[in-house]
Design a protein around this motif. Structure first.
Motif, PDB file in Angstrom:
ATOM      1  N   ILE A  97      -1.818   3.450  -2.151  1.00 47.61           N
ATOM      2  CA  ILE A  97      -3.227   3.075  -2.036  1.00 47.61           C
ATOM      3  C   ILE A  97      -3.447   2.479  -0.653  1.00 47.61           C
ATOM      4  CG2 ILE A  97      -3.478   2.700  -4.514  1.00 47.61           C
ATOM      5  CD1 ILE A  97      -3.237  -0.276  -4.052  1.00 47.61           C
ATOM      6  N   SER A  98      -4.692   2.210  -0.306  1.00 53.31           N
ATOM      7  CA  SER A  98      -4.971   1.649   1.012  1.00 53.31           C
ATOM      8  C   SER A  98      -4.693   0.149   1.025  1.00 53.31           C
ATOM      9  CB  SER A  98      -6.430   1.893   1.389  1.00 53.31           C
ATOM     10  OG  SER A  98      -7.294   1.106   0.596  1.00 53.31           O
ATOM     11  N   THR A  99      -4.427  -0.365   2.226  1.00 53.13           N
ATOM     12  CA  THR A  99      -4.248  -1.806   2.376  1.00 53.13           C
ATOM     13  C   THR A  99      -5.511  -2.550   1.972  1.00 53.13           C
ATOM     14  OG1 THR A  99      -2.670  -1.441   4.171  1.00 53.13           O
ATOM     15  CG2 THR A  99      -3.626  -3.632   4.002  1.00 53.13           C
ATOM     16  N   ALA A 100      -6.663  -1.963   2.279  1.00 48.49           N
ATOM     17  CA  ALA A 100      -7.931  -2.592   1.885  1.00 48.49           C
ATOM     18  C   ALA A 100      -8.020  -2.732   0.367  1.00 48.49           C
ATOM     19  CB  ALA A 100      -9.109  -1.786   2.418  1.00 48.49           C
ATOM     20  N   ASP A 101      -7.549  -1.729  -0.364  1.00 44.85           N
ATOM     21  CA  ASP A 101      -7.567  -1.809  -1.824  1.00 44.85           C
ATOM     22  C   ASP A 101      -6.621  -2.898  -2.325  1.00 44.85           C
ATOM     23  OD1 ASP A 101      -9.471   0.160  -2.186  1.00 44.85           O
ATOM     24  OD2 ASP A 101      -7.996   1.781  -2.363  1.00 44.85           O
ATOM     25  N   THR A 144      -3.310  -5.928  -8.156  1.00 49.31           N
ATOM     26  CA  THR A 144      -2.320  -5.077  -7.502  1.00 49.31           C
ATOM     27  C   THR A 144      -0.909  -5.581  -7.758  1.00 49.31           C
ATOM     28  OG1 THR A 144      -3.892  -4.477  -5.760  1.00 49.31           O
ATOM     29  CG2 THR A 144      -1.562  -4.153  -5.288  1.00 49.31           C
ATOM     30  N   SER A 189       0.829  -1.206   0.000  1.00 49.05           N
ATOM     31  CA  SER A 189       0.000   0.000   0.000  1.00 49.05           C
ATOM     32  C   SER A 189       0.860   1.251   0.000  1.00 49.05           C
ATOM     33  CB  SER A 189      -0.935  -0.003   1.211  1.00 49.05           C
ATOM     34  OG  SER A 189      -0.244   0.266   2.416  1.00 49.05           O
ATOM     35  N   LYS A 245      -8.384  -6.182  -1.704  1.00 50.09           N
ATOM     36  CA  LYS A 245      -9.588  -6.343  -2.522  1.00 50.09           C
ATOM     37  C   LYS A 245      -9.260  -6.930  -3.884  1.00 50.09           C
ATOM     38  CE  LYS A 245     -13.561  -3.710  -4.268  1.00 50.09           C
ATOM     39  NZ  LYS A 245     -14.184  -2.357  -4.353  1.00 50.09           N
ATOM     40  N   ASP A 246      -8.093  -6.591  -4.423  1.00 47.12           N
ATOM     41  CA  ASP A 246      -7.678  -7.104  -5.734  1.00 47.12           C
ATOM     42  C   ASP A 246      -6.192  -7.418  -5.692  1.00 47.12           C
ATOM     43  OD1 ASP A 246      -7.408  -7.811  -8.373  1.00 47.12           O
ATOM     44  OD2 ASP A 246      -7.637  -5.777  -9.177  1.00 47.12           O
TER      45      ASP A 246
END
Length: 514
Positions: A394-398, A406, A389, A401-402
């Motif tokens: 970007i966020s760790t959640a993003d 990523t 991230s 999520k993919d």
């Protein structure tokens, strides 16, 4: 073994037809393979109560073929059609002739009977939608699946559990999670990339007779022992320590003494001819000699715990130029003098020596403008989701999520191999290839296991410095295998990173021996 999307699998099936293997043959092979697998799991099929949920398409056809074979083996098979099938149905009649009861579960009466049968069953086979799910699950199918869920019987899914999106692994809340999933022909992308998400359980791939060579253009691969074994460095009888290269490791800070030891220990276990550890003088005084096989390079300090940047860069750069691989990052910390040293070292290192960039090396670089344009040597990056991230902003959640997208994005952007760590670790190359680890082990979710992977990468890269993608894949597979050995011997709660390092020799032996 290639991992495929739904569209890719359809193309492969069509290519199979063109190669002379019909869709009906593939269906017959699939149903037989499911029946064989279930027979092995049950041990004895005679008298076992098997409920099979049948869908409208090819997945339902696979289920009816499995029903036929299981009935012939004296299982008490009841197949429930949960969505209307097109008539005439060429697979229903043979299943009934073999002794399977095929019933409709399309209304309240049929669903109630399904619920009674499921409650008394030894196993439920889900052959409803497979890869064919394209929209949300609604009644009456939702009611049939609810009846199966509430029965408590173990569920075995054919290809993909009903409710799982084959390409993403997303689970419809009204779907039917499986205890085991028997993927047909090739692994499906969603389940292997997201193995921890509820829905698929234990994954297994069944051979259904697809001709070889039809998947050569697919760049996504699920790692197997057969893939990793040929990547092991050769060990000819007339070799010597110079035959296996040298790894130069930059690691450690006064507050992180374990990381350089674990990393160096793993590098020596990986078979490198020589392993050098460069760490600050104050660290060297404490850990020097703890890994007997290593050669130590104390980095000069201007004060205890503070590097003399110019001298440390000069010494490290000179030493690294004689190595066949270098690695930087574990336990370095991010003090200003450390960050200055690391940047100068990496921006001036010999561009012919490949590098593994791990942990604090990634954290330091993530705050450096266009660092990837200033590191000339080929590299592997080993971020966990938090480090990824920061690298991409970007966020760790993003990231989570993919994970696949990523990893590919980072590999393309940075022009290097990227290892995105986690359950089902991903190895991505700048050219778009991806390999997916099969290992899921909560015992590896502990401090230090990443240091072991970093050292393993460095030791293997020292031996094969021109093959970064294969080396990264081999290291990830061996690290997961060693973790699995440690878990079996010690248990996932009590196992430590040191246990994983200690299990590396057994992992090499197990992989090499097949």
């Amino acid at each position: 073994m290639k991992a495929v999307t739904t569209a890719q699998m359809r193309e492969i099936e069509q290519a199979s037809v063109e190669a002379g293997v019909s869709l009906d043959t593939l269906m017959e092979n699939a149903g037989l393979a499911v029946a064989d697998n279930l027979s092995r799991q049950l041990g004895e099929t005679w008298g076992k109560r098997v409920v099979i949920l049948i869908g409208p398409g090819n997945n339902g056809g696979d289920g009816l073929v499995a029903a036929r074979h299981l009935a012939r083996r004296s299982a008490r098979v009841r197949a429930f059609v949960c969505l209307p099938r097109k008539g005439p149905d060429p697979k229903r009649g043979p299943a009934e002739e073999a002794g399977a009861r095929v019933e409709d579960a399309l209304d309240d009466t049929g669903i109630a009977e399904l619920a009674r049968a499921a409650g008394r069953s030894d196993v439920i086979i889900d052959a409803v939608l497979g890869t064919g799910q394209s929209r949300a699950i609604e009644s009456p199918l939702a009611d049939s699946l609810a009846a199966a869920r509430s029965s408590g019987a173990p569920v075995v899914a054919v290809d993909v559990p009903t409710g799982i999106r084959s390409d993403t692994g997303d689970l419809d809340p009204r779907g039917l999670p499986a205890h085991r999933t028997l993927m047909l022909g090739l692994p499906k992308l969603g389940p292997v990339v997201r193995p921890l998400d509820p829905g698929c359980g234990e994954l297994e791939v069944l051979d259904i007779g697809i001709p070889p060579g039809l998947d050569t253009d697919i760049g996504t691969e699920w790692m197997t022992a057969n893939m990793a074994r040929p990547m092991l460095p050769a060990r000819p009888g007339d070799s010597h320590k110079g035959s296996y290269g040298s790894a130069f490791i930059v690691a450690g800070a006064p507050t992180y003494l374990g990381a350089p030891l674990l990393t160096t220990r793993a590098a020596t276990r990986a078979g490198a001819g020589l392993v050098f550890l460069a760490s600050p003088e104050s660290v060297y005084r404490i850990i020097g000699g703890r890994v007997e096989e290593a050669i130590y390079t104390p980095l000069p300090e201007s004060a205890p715990g503070a590097l003399d940047v110019a001298e440390a860069v000069r010494l490290a750069t000179e030493s690294a130029s004689r190595a066949t691989a270098l690695m930087a990052g574990p336990g370095l910390g991010q003090a200003p003098d450390t960050a200055e040293f690391l940047r100068a070292f990496l921006f001036n290192v010999n561009d012919s020596v490949p590098a593994v960039l791990d942990a604090d090396a990634l954290n330091i670089l993530s705050g450096t403008h266009r660092w990837w344009d200033r590191i000339a040597c080929p590299a592997m990056l080993t971020p966990h989701p938090g480090e990824m991230s920061r690298l991409l902003g970007i966020s760790t959640a993003d990231v989570q999520k993919d994970r696949l997208g990523t990893a590919l994005q980072a590999a393309e952007k940075f022009g290097n191999v990227v290892i995105l760590k986690g359950a089902a670790t991903l190895v991505a190359a700048p050219d778009g290839r991806v390999r997916i680890s099969p290992w899921v082990n909560p015992g590896l979710a502990k401090g230090g296991t990443g240091d072991v992977l970093a050292g393993l990468l460095a030791g293997l890269l020292a031996q094969r410095p021109d093959e970064l993608f294969d080396v990264a894949s081999l290291a990830v597979y061996l690290h997961g295998l060693a973790g699995d050995i440690a878990r079996r011997n010690i248990g996932e709660v009590g196992m430590t990173a040191g246990d994983v390092a200690d299990a590396l020799p057994a992992a090499f032996v197990k992989l090499a021996s097949g």
